[in-house]
Write a protein that holds these residues in place. Sequence first.
Motif, PDB file in Angstrom:
ATOM      1  N   TYR A   2      -1.486   5.147  -4.076  1.00 46.69           N
ATOM      2  CA  TYR A   2      -0.893   4.760  -5.345  1.00 46.69           C
ATOM      3  C   TYR A   2      -0.066   3.492  -5.196  1.00 46.69           C
ATOM      4  O   TYR A   2      -0.025   2.655  -6.097  1.00 46.69           O
ATOM      5  CB  TYR A   2      -0.015   5.900  -5.870  1.00 46.69           C
ATOM      6  CG  TYR A   2       0.895   5.505  -7.013  1.00 46.69           C
ATOM      7  CD1 TYR A   2       0.386   5.298  -8.302  1.00 46.69           C
ATOM      8  CD2 TYR A   2       2.258   5.323  -6.806  1.00 46.69           C
ATOM      9  CE1 TYR A   2       1.219   4.940  -9.344  1.00 46.69           C
ATOM     10  CE2 TYR A   2       3.099   4.961  -7.843  1.00 46.69           C
ATOM     11  CZ  TYR A   2       2.579   4.776  -9.114  1.00 46.69           C
ATOM     12  OH  TYR A   2       3.407   4.400 -10.135  1.00 46.69           O
ATOM     13  N   ASP A   3       0.595   3.340  -4.061  1.00 44.94           N
ATOM     14  CA  ASP A   3       1.411   2.145  -3.840  1.00 44.94           C
ATOM     15  C   ASP A   3       0.565   0.883  -3.909  1.00 44.94           C
ATOM     16  O   ASP A   3       0.999  -0.134  -4.449  1.00 44.94           O
ATOM     17  CB  ASP A   3       2.117   2.223  -2.479  1.00 44.94           C
ATOM     18  CG  ASP A   3       3.298   3.171  -2.505  1.00 44.94           C
ATOM     19  OD1 ASP A   3       3.685   3.577  -3.615  1.00 44.94           O
ATOM     20  OD2 ASP A   3       3.822   3.500  -1.441  1.00 44.94           O
ATOM     21  N   LEU A   4      -0.641   0.937  -3.341  1.00 46.74           N
ATOM     22  CA  LEU A   4      -1.531  -0.221  -3.419  1.00 46.74           C
ATOM     23  C   LEU A   4      -1.844  -0.553  -4.872  1.00 46.74           C
ATOM     24  O   LEU A   4      -1.787  -1.712  -5.284  1.00 46.74           O
ATOM     25  CB  LEU A   4      -2.835   0.063  -2.659  1.00 46.74           C
ATOM     26  CG  LEU A   4      -2.808  -0.057  -1.132  1.00 46.74           C
ATOM     27  CD1 LEU A   4      -4.162   0.363  -0.574  1.00 46.74           C
ATOM     28  CD2 LEU A   4      -2.475  -1.462  -0.693  1.00 46.74           C
ATOM     29  N   GLU A   5      -2.179   0.451  -5.645  1.00 43.11           N
ATOM     30  CA  GLU A   5      -2.486   0.239  -7.053  1.00 43.11           C
ATOM     31  C   GLU A   5      -1.272  -0.289  -7.811  1.00 43.11           C
ATOM     32  O   GLU A   5      -1.387  -1.154  -8.688  1.00 43.11           O
ATOM     33  CB  GLU A   5      -2.971   1.548  -7.680  1.00 43.11           C
ATOM     34  CG  GLU A   5      -4.274   2.058  -7.081  1.00 43.11           C
ATOM     35  CD  GLU A   5      -4.671   3.422  -7.625  1.00 43.11           C
ATOM     36  OE1 GLU A   5      -3.802   4.063  -8.271  1.00 43.11           O
ATOM     37  OE2 GLU A   5      -5.816   3.844  -7.402  1.00 43.11           O
ATOM     38  N   HIS A   6      -0.107   0.238  -7.429  1.00 44.00           N
ATOM     39  CA  HIS A   6       1.124  -0.168  -8.094  1.00 44.00           C
ATOM     40  C   HIS A   6       1.427  -1.642  -7.831  1.00 44.00           C
ATOM     41  O   HIS A   6       1.731  -2.401  -8.760  1.00 44.00           O
ATOM     42  CB  HIS A   6       2.270   0.714  -7.607  1.00 44.00           C
ATOM     43  CG  HIS A   6       3.435   0.735  -8.537  1.00 44.00           C
ATOM     44  ND1 HIS A   6       4.631   1.303  -8.211  1.00 44.00           N
ATOM     45  CD2 HIS A   6       3.591   0.241  -9.789  1.00 44.00           C
ATOM     46  CE1 HIS A   6       5.475   1.176  -9.221  1.00 44.00           C
ATOM     47  NE2 HIS A   6       4.872   0.536 -10.181  1.00 44.00           N
ATOM     48  N   TYR A   7       1.350  -2.054  -6.581  1.00 52.34           N
ATOM     49  CA  TYR A   7       1.609  -3.458  -6.243  1.00 52.34           C
ATOM     50  C   TYR A   7       0.599  -4.375  -6.929  1.00 52.34           C
ATOM     51  O   TYR A   7       0.946  -5.465  -7.385  1.00 52.34           O
ATOM     52  CB  TYR A   7       1.577  -3.675  -4.729  1.00 52.34           C
ATOM     53  CG  TYR A   7       2.840  -3.236  -4.030  1.00 52.34           C
ATOM     54  CD1 TYR A   7       4.067  -3.827  -4.329  1.00 52.34           C
ATOM     55  CD2 TYR A   7       2.819  -2.250  -3.049  1.00 52.34           C
ATOM     56  CE1 TYR A   7       5.223  -3.424  -3.699  1.00 52.34           C
ATOM     57  CE2 TYR A   7       3.981  -1.850  -2.406  1.00 52.34           C
ATOM     58  CZ  TYR A   7       5.179  -2.437  -2.729  1.00 52.34           C
ATOM     59  OH  TYR A   7       6.329  -2.039  -2.102  1.00 52.34           O
ATOM     60  N   ALA A   8      -0.641  -3.928  -6.998  1.00 52.78           N
ATOM     61  CA  ALA A   8      -1.671  -4.740  -7.655  1.00 52.78           C
ATOM     62  C   ALA A   8      -1.338  -4.934  -9.138  1.00 52.78           C
ATOM     63  O   ALA A   8      -1.460  -6.042  -9.673  1.00 52.78           O
ATOM     64  CB  ALA A   8      -3.035  -4.077  -7.502  1.00 52.78           C
ATOM     65  N   LYS A   9      -0.895  -3.866  -9.801  1.00 50.47           N
ATOM     66  CA  LYS A   9      -0.536  -3.956 -11.220  1.00 50.47           C
ATOM     67  C   LYS A   9       0.663  -4.874 -11.434  1.00 50.47           C
ATOM     68  O   LYS A   9       0.785  -5.535 -12.469  1.00 50.47           O
ATOM     69  CB  LYS A   9      -0.234  -2.562 -11.762  1.00 50.47           C
ATOM     70  CG  LYS A   9      -1.464  -1.685 -11.912  1.00 50.47           C
ATOM     71  CD  LYS A   9      -1.090  -0.305 -12.398  1.00 50.47           C
ATOM     72  CE  LYS A   9      -2.334   0.582 -12.499  1.00 50.47           C
ATOM     73  NZ  LYS A   9      -1.977   1.971 -12.919  1.00 50.47           N
ATOM     74  N   LEU A  10       1.564  -4.917 -10.445  1.00 52.19           N
ATOM     75  CA  LEU A  10       2.744  -5.766 -10.548  1.00 52.19           C
ATOM     76  C   LEU A  10       2.439  -7.226 -10.222  1.00 52.19           C
ATOM     77  O   LEU A  10       3.289  -8.098 -10.398  1.00 52.19           O
ATOM     78  CB  LEU A  10       3.845  -5.254  -9.612  1.00 52.19           C
ATOM     79  CG  LEU A  10       4.485  -3.921 -10.013  1.00 52.19           C
ATOM     80  CD1 LEU A  10       5.382  -3.413  -8.888  1.00 52.19           C
ATOM     81  CD2 LEU A  10       5.277  -4.060 -11.297  1.00 52.19           C
ATOM     82  N   GLY A  11       1.224  -7.475  -9.727  1.00 50.83           N
ATOM     83  CA  GLY A  11       0.815  -8.853  -9.467  1.00 50.83           C
ATOM     84  C   GLY A  11       0.967  -9.311  -8.036  1.00 50.83           C
ATOM     85  O   GLY A  11       0.816 -10.502  -7.749  1.00 50.83           O
ATOM     86  N   PHE A  12       1.248  -8.396  -7.104  1.00 50.47           N
ATOM     87  CA  PHE A  12       1.327  -8.771  -5.689  1.00 50.47           C
ATOM     88  C   PHE A  12      -0.069  -8.698  -5.081  1.00 50.47           C
ATOM     89  O   PHE A  12      -0.660  -7.625  -4.966  1.00 50.47           O
ATOM     90  CB  PHE A  12       2.273  -7.833  -4.928  1.00 50.47           C
ATOM     91  CG  PHE A  12       3.726  -8.093  -5.173  1.00 50.47           C
ATOM     92  CD1 PHE A  12       4.383  -9.110  -4.504  1.00 50.47           C
ATOM     93  CD2 PHE A  12       4.440  -7.324  -6.082  1.00 50.47           C
ATOM     94  CE1 PHE A  12       5.727  -9.364  -4.730  1.00 50.47           C
ATOM     95  CE2 PHE A  12       5.784  -7.558  -6.316  1.00 50.47           C
ATOM     96  CZ  PHE A  12       6.437  -8.584  -5.637  1.00 50.47           C
ATOM     97  N   SER A  13      -0.587  -9.846  -4.685  1.00 50.04           N
ATOM     98  CA  SER A  13      -1.932  -9.908  -4.105  1.00 50.04           C
ATOM     99  C   SER A  13      -1.900  -9.889  -2.582  1.00 50.04           C
ATOM    100  O   SER A  13      -2.948  -9.714  -1.953  1.00 50.04           O
ATOM    101  CB  SER A  13      -2.642 -11.188  -4.569  1.00 50.04           C
ATOM    102  OG  SER A  13      -2.766 -11.201  -5.969  1.00 50.04           O
ATOM    103  N   TYR A  14      -0.712 -10.072  -1.992  1.00 45.85           N
ATOM    104  CA  TYR A  14      -0.581 -10.147  -0.534  1.00 45.85           C
ATOM    105  C   TYR A  14       0.473  -9.145  -0.072  1.00 45.85           C
ATOM    106  O   TYR A  14       1.557  -9.063  -0.656  1.00 45.85           O
ATOM    107  CB  TYR A  14      -0.195 -11.563  -0.108  1.00 45.85           C
ATOM    108  CG  TYR A  14      -1.185 -12.610  -0.562  1.00 45.85           C
ATOM    109  CD1 TYR A  14      -2.383 -12.804   0.119  1.00 45.85           C
ATOM    110  CD2 TYR A  14      -0.927 -13.386  -1.694  1.00 45.85           C
ATOM    111  CE1 TYR A  14      -3.305 -13.747  -0.307  1.00 45.85           C
ATOM    112  CE2 TYR A  14      -1.846 -14.338  -2.130  1.00 45.85           C
ATOM    113  CZ  TYR A  14      -3.029 -14.508  -1.429  1.00 45.85           C
ATOM    114  OH  TYR A  14      -3.943 -15.441  -1.862  1.00 45.85           O
ATOM    115  N   LEU A  15       0.135  -8.409   0.997  1.00 55.20           N
ATOM    116  CA  LEU A  15       1.036  -7.365   1.478  1.00 55.20           C
ATOM    117  C   LEU A  15       1.238  -7.421   2.987  1.00 55.20           C
ATOM    118  O   LEU A  15       0.387  -7.901   3.739  1.00 55.20           O
ATOM    119  CB  LEU A  15       0.496  -5.982   1.108  1.00 55.20           C
ATOM    120  CG  LEU A  15       0.455  -5.611  -0.376  1.00 55.20           C
ATOM    121  CD1 LEU A  15      -0.123  -4.208  -0.542  1.00 55.20           C
ATOM    122  CD2 LEU A  15       1.830  -5.691  -1.005  1.00 55.20           C
TER     123      LEU A  15
END
Length: 293
Positions: free
Chosen positions: A23-36
């Motif tokens: 879910y964290d991956l999906e959450h960051y993607a929705k927030l616009g973070f493309s790099y982790l």
Amino acid sequence: MKLSTTINFFTYEDDGSYSAYYYDLEHYAKLGFSYLDSIFCSADAPFSPLWTNHYEDWAYKIRKKADELGITFVQTHVPFYNFCDPKKGVNENTEEIVRRSIVCTNILGAHWTVSHPGTAYADSLIVDGSKKQNLEYFSRNLEFAKKNDVGICIENMADFPGQGFKRSYCATVEELADLVDTLHKTYDNVGICWDFGHANLVYSNQVPCLNYLGSRIKVTHVHDNMGLEDEHRAPFLGNVKWDKIMPALAHCGYEGNFSFEVKRLAADVPEHIKDAYWKYMKTTGEYLLSMAK
């Protein structure tokens, strides 16, 4: 520079059980973070998938999910401890997890992982003794990392004056550069992770440090504090001089990741307003990058 932020898959419940939050991956993607930046620091705890024979499968599943979401892993952080402590020495159990973290770094698609140097407090010549033991330690890990197409960035430390910690090797840029330069004579997959929060505990002005280290810096840890404790605050909530740092970072030719390491930013924030904190962080990061001219 790419704006990135840390993600910690190795979260443990109160009963000690392990969870991996896709879910964290999906959450960051929705927030616009493309790099982790994937944090493996607690990956040696019980129930971690890295203790199993299927840890590579776990990493491939994470990579597949990230690819589907358009997320790229740009760096990681392996577990760390003071391997120079004569009472404990090199912990082979932890080292196995370090090696597995390096393998997972490659699977996730990141080229750099971060590690901490150790300090030989028991040696009467702390710097010389520490350097010797760090050369031995990192030589072994760099050899393994190279076989996995991964580089190791050694992080700048601090003496952490407000927390009562002792002198730390590589708290000065001279020590850090000397260690990395010595290793670089043999290994081309070694660099520096510049931690702005650690540096703020040592230097009132980081610009000369950035100029001194130059192209040795391959990745960053971005956070703030008031100069007394390693608080990992969001930028502008401490006294790090970002208006001086960002142009200097660009001037020294840095083109890597600008990676937030703001621990527990919204951990205790009510769920319905957590996204506002992370949107603020993304806006802050974009503003900081606009200053790098």
